[in-house]
Design a protein around this motif. Structure first.
Motif, PDB file in Angstrom:
ATOM      1  N   ALA A  50     -30.194 -22.423 -30.537  1.00  0.00           N
ATOM      2  CA  ALA A  50     -29.055 -23.336 -30.493  1.00  0.00           C
ATOM      3  C   ALA A  50     -28.056 -22.896 -29.422  1.00  0.00           C
ATOM      4  N   SER A  51     -27.797 -21.598 -29.337  1.00  0.00           N
ATOM      5  CA  SER A  51     -26.879 -21.077 -28.316  1.00  0.00           C
ATOM      6  C   SER A  51     -27.452 -21.275 -26.917  1.00  0.00           C
ATOM      7  N   PHE A  52     -28.757 -21.051 -26.779  1.00  0.00           N
ATOM      8  CA  PHE A  52     -29.404 -21.267 -25.487  1.00  0.00           C
ATOM      9  C   PHE A  52     -29.306 -22.723 -25.053  1.00  0.00           C
ATOM     10  N   MET A  53     -29.478 -23.660 -25.984  1.00  0.00           N
ATOM     11  CA  MET A  53     -29.404 -25.074 -25.647  1.00  0.00           C
ATOM     12  C   MET A  53     -27.988 -25.474 -25.223  1.00  0.00           C
ATOM     13  N   ALA A  54     -26.983 -24.866 -25.823  1.00  0.00           N
ATOM     14  CA  ALA A  54     -25.606 -25.119 -25.394  1.00  0.00           C
ATOM     15  C   ALA A  54     -25.420 -24.642 -23.953  1.00  0.00           C
ATOM     16  N   PHE A  55     -25.924 -23.429 -23.671  1.00  0.00           N
ATOM     17  CA  PHE A  55     -25.878 -22.887 -22.310  1.00  0.00           C
ATOM     18  C   PHE A  55     -26.629 -23.792 -21.331  1.00  0.00           C
ATOM     19  N   LEU A  56     -27.846 -24.196 -21.723  1.00  0.00           N
ATOM     20  CA  LEU A  56     -28.665 -25.027 -20.850  1.00  0.00           C
ATOM     21  C   LEU A  56     -28.001 -26.371 -20.561  1.00  0.00           C
ATOM     22  N   SER A  57     -27.328 -26.931 -21.556  1.00  0.00           N
ATOM     23  CA  SER A  57     -26.648 -28.215 -21.372  1.00  0.00           C
ATOM     24  C   SER A  57     -25.589 -28.128 -20.286  1.00  0.00           C
ATOM     25  N   PHE A  58     -24.772 -27.078 -20.328  1.00  0.00           N
ATOM     26  CA  PHE A  58     -23.741 -26.912 -19.301  1.00  0.00           C
ATOM     27  C   PHE A  58     -24.361 -26.567 -17.947  1.00  0.00           C
ATOM     28  N   LEU A  59     -25.447 -25.808 -17.964  1.00  0.00           N
ATOM     29  CA  LEU A  59     -26.117 -25.472 -16.715  1.00  0.00           C
ATOM     30  C   LEU A  59     -26.650 -26.736 -16.029  1.00  0.00           C
ATOM     31  N   LEU A  60     -27.279 -27.628 -16.800  1.00  0.00           N
ATOM     32  CA  LEU A  60     -27.824 -28.859 -16.236  1.00  0.00           C
ATOM     33  C   LEU A  60     -26.715 -29.798 -15.777  1.00  0.00           C
ATOM     34  N   ILE A  61     -25.636 -29.864 -16.545  1.00  0.00           N
ATOM     35  CA  ILE A  61     -24.506 -30.691 -16.135  1.00  0.00           C
ATOM     36  C   ILE A  61     -23.912 -30.157 -14.835  1.00  0.00           C
ATOM     37  N   GLY A  62     -23.785 -28.831 -14.752  1.00  0.00           N
ATOM     38  CA  GLY A  62     -23.248 -28.226 -13.536  1.00  0.00           C
ATOM     39  C   GLY A  62     -24.111 -28.476 -12.322  1.00  0.00           C
ATOM     40  N   ARG A  63     -25.415 -28.571 -12.527  1.00  0.00           N
ATOM     41  CA  ARG A  63     -26.344 -28.835 -11.423  1.00  0.00           C
ATOM     42  C   ARG A  63     -26.590 -30.326 -11.207  1.00  0.00           C
ATOM     43  N   LYS A  64     -25.811 -31.123 -11.939  1.00  0.00           N
ATOM     44  CA  LYS A  64     -25.893 -32.589 -11.831  1.00  0.00           C
ATOM     45  C   LYS A  64     -27.295 -33.106 -12.166  1.00  0.00           C
ATOM     46  N   LYS A  65     -27.869 -32.515 -13.198  1.00  0.00           N
ATOM     47  CA  LYS A  65     -29.178 -32.947 -13.694  1.00  0.00           C
ATOM     48  C   LYS A  65     -29.023 -33.560 -15.080  1.00  0.00           C
ATOM     49  N   GLY A  66     -28.108 -34.524 -15.168  1.00  0.00           N
ATOM     50  CA  GLY A  66     -27.845 -35.179 -16.430  1.00  0.00           C
ATOM     51  C   GLY A  66     -29.058 -35.911 -16.987  1.00  0.00           C
ATOM     52  N   THR A  67     -29.876 -36.475 -16.113  1.00  0.00           N
ATOM     53  CA  THR A  67     -31.068 -37.208 -16.558  1.00  0.00           C
ATOM     54  C   THR A  67     -32.024 -36.282 -17.300  1.00  0.00           C
ATOM     55  N   LEU A  68     -32.182 -35.065 -16.804  1.00  0.00           N
ATOM     56  CA  LEU A  68     -33.059 -34.097 -17.467  1.00  0.00           C
ATOM     57  C   LEU A  68     -32.497 -33.722 -18.832  1.00  0.00           C
ATOM     58  N   LEU A  69     -31.185 -33.564 -18.925  1.00  0.00           N
ATOM     59  CA  LEU A  69     -30.554 -33.252 -20.203  1.00  0.00           C
ATOM     60  C   LEU A  69     -30.775 -34.389 -21.200  1.00  0.00           C
ATOM     61  N   SER A 117     -20.232 -29.904 -25.094  1.00  0.00           N
ATOM     62  CA  SER A 117     -19.071 -29.212 -25.656  1.00  0.00           C
ATOM     63  C   SER A 117     -19.230 -29.009 -27.152  1.00  0.00           C
ATOM     64  N   ILE A 118     -19.748 -30.029 -27.850  1.00  0.00           N
ATOM     65  CA  ILE A 118     -19.988 -29.907 -29.292  1.00  0.00           C
ATOM     66  C   ILE A 118     -21.021 -28.818 -29.561  1.00  0.00           C
ATOM     67  N   LEU A 119     -22.094 -28.814 -28.784  1.00  0.00           N
ATOM     68  CA  LEU A 119     -23.116 -27.781 -28.938  1.00  0.00           C
ATOM     69  C   LEU A 119     -22.537 -26.389 -28.733  1.00  0.00           C
ATOM     70  N   LEU A 120     -21.725 -26.252 -27.704  1.00  0.00           N
ATOM     71  CA  LEU A 120     -21.150 -24.943 -27.384  1.00  0.00           C
ATOM     72  C   LEU A 120     -20.196 -24.475 -28.472  1.00  0.00           C
ATOM     73  N   VAL A 121     -19.267 -25.330 -28.836  1.00  0.00           N
ATOM     74  CA  VAL A 121     -18.255 -24.957 -29.829  1.00  0.00           C
ATOM     75  C   VAL A 121     -18.901 -24.671 -31.184  1.00  0.00           C
ATOM     76  N   ASP A 122     -19.822 -25.538 -31.602  1.00  0.00           N
ATOM     77  CA  ASP A 122     -20.415 -25.357 -32.925  1.00  0.00           C
ATOM     78  C   ASP A 122     -21.394 -24.198 -32.959  1.00  0.00           C
ATOM     79  N   SER A 123     -22.052 -23.902 -31.846  1.00  0.00           N
ATOM     80  CA  SER A 123     -22.956 -22.749 -31.832  1.00  0.00           C
ATOM     81  C   SER A 123     -22.176 -21.456 -32.044  1.00  0.00           C
ATOM     82  N   VAL A 124     -20.988 -21.366 -31.465  1.00  0.00           N
ATOM     83  CA  VAL A 124     -20.142 -20.183 -31.662  1.00  0.00           C
ATOM     84  C   VAL A 124     -19.568 -20.174 -33.073  1.00  0.00           C
ATOM     85  N   GLN A 125     -19.082 -21.315 -33.535  1.00  0.00           N
ATOM     86  CA  GLN A 125     -18.485 -21.375 -34.866  1.00  0.00           C
ATOM     87  C   GLN A 125     -19.510 -21.058 -35.953  1.00  0.00           C
ATOM     88  N   SER A 126     -20.702 -21.635 -35.855  1.00  0.00           N
ATOM     89  CA  SER A 126     -21.718 -21.384 -36.882  1.00  0.00           C
ATOM     90  C   SER A 126     -22.173 -19.933 -36.866  1.00  0.00           C
TER      91      SER A 126
END
Length: 226
Positions: A88-107, A160-169
């Motif tokens: 779950a934490s990795f997927m939060a990281f990957l989501s921001f990584l893909l957004i940063g690389r402008k690969k929203g379609t892959l996400l 953002s939800i993935l990131l925040v909730d992965s840390v909170q959980s």
């Protein structure tokens, strides 16, 4: 350029604040948090498949989940128990990584792939089926009918939800591992499989969540701010 970067910085962290507030809204908060639960339980399932089999995954209204799998070896049980929070934490990281690389379609493809994978093979409880169908329908509607700006904001909110909730959980499992170790879920399972107490595993889950959070924000923010 400094003004543009400052404006982007405010927007970027506004989404994190909104995500934090959103997951604490009654009913709606539990609904959106299930996206993190989906990846948590999918992490268990994917590792379980390497040395055993997955019977069912359940997604519940209170945002909790459960994966029922069978393992034939200690190694399989160990890594299956380890996989939920870390994936779950990795997927939060990957989501921001893909957004940063402008690969929203892959996400988008990844999100939909996990939704339909769970719907077809694993999730059988009524609320789980409802959540997968309703989230996929709403997600696809906004993607099809919304503008590029709507799409970008939607993906940033989900990340953002993935990131925040992965840390909170992960923090919650750390807290439970201290006050009630036998009820600490994956940390309790790992304590039974190893000589280390549940607290150590709870601390590990929390630290890895912070690590992925830091690098997810770093990769996503600095790439988008350029």
């Amino acid at each position: 350029m400094s003004f543009v970067r400052d404006k982007f910085s405010a927007k970027f962290f506004l989404f994190l604040v909104l995500a934090f507030l959103l997951i604490h809204v009654p009913i709606l908060g539990n609904y959106v948090k299930v996206v993190n639960t989906l990846f948590h339980e999918s992490g268990h399932a994917l590792i379980a498949l390497l040395g055993g089999n997955v019977e069912t995954i359940s997604l519940f209204m209170n945002s909790e989940g459960a994966t029922i799998s069978r393992q034939s070896t200690w190694v399989g049980s160990f890594f299956t128990s380890l996989a939920g929070y870390t994936f779950a934490s990795f997927m939060a990281f990957l989501s921001f990584l893909l957004i940063g690389r402008k690969k929203g379609t892959l996400l988008i493809d990844i999100l939909l792939a996990f939704i339909f994978l769970n719907l077809i093979f694993w999730v059988r409880n009524p609320y789980g089926i409802f959540w997968l169908c309703s989230f996929a329908a709403a997600f696809l509607f906004l993607l099809i009918k919304g503008s590029q700006k709507v799409r970008d904001h939607l993906l940033l909110m989900i990340a953002s939800i993935l990131l925040v909730d992965s840390v909170q959980s992960a923090y919650e499992i750390l807290y439970i591992s201290v006050v009630q170790p036998q009820a600490a879920g994956d940390a309790a399972n790992l304590a039974q499989l190893t000589i280390l107490p549940a607290f150590i595993w709870g601390l590990f889950f929390f630290m890895q969540a912070l690590w992925f959070c830091y690098f997810g924000l770093k990769r996503g923010y600095y790439r988008l701010a350029k």
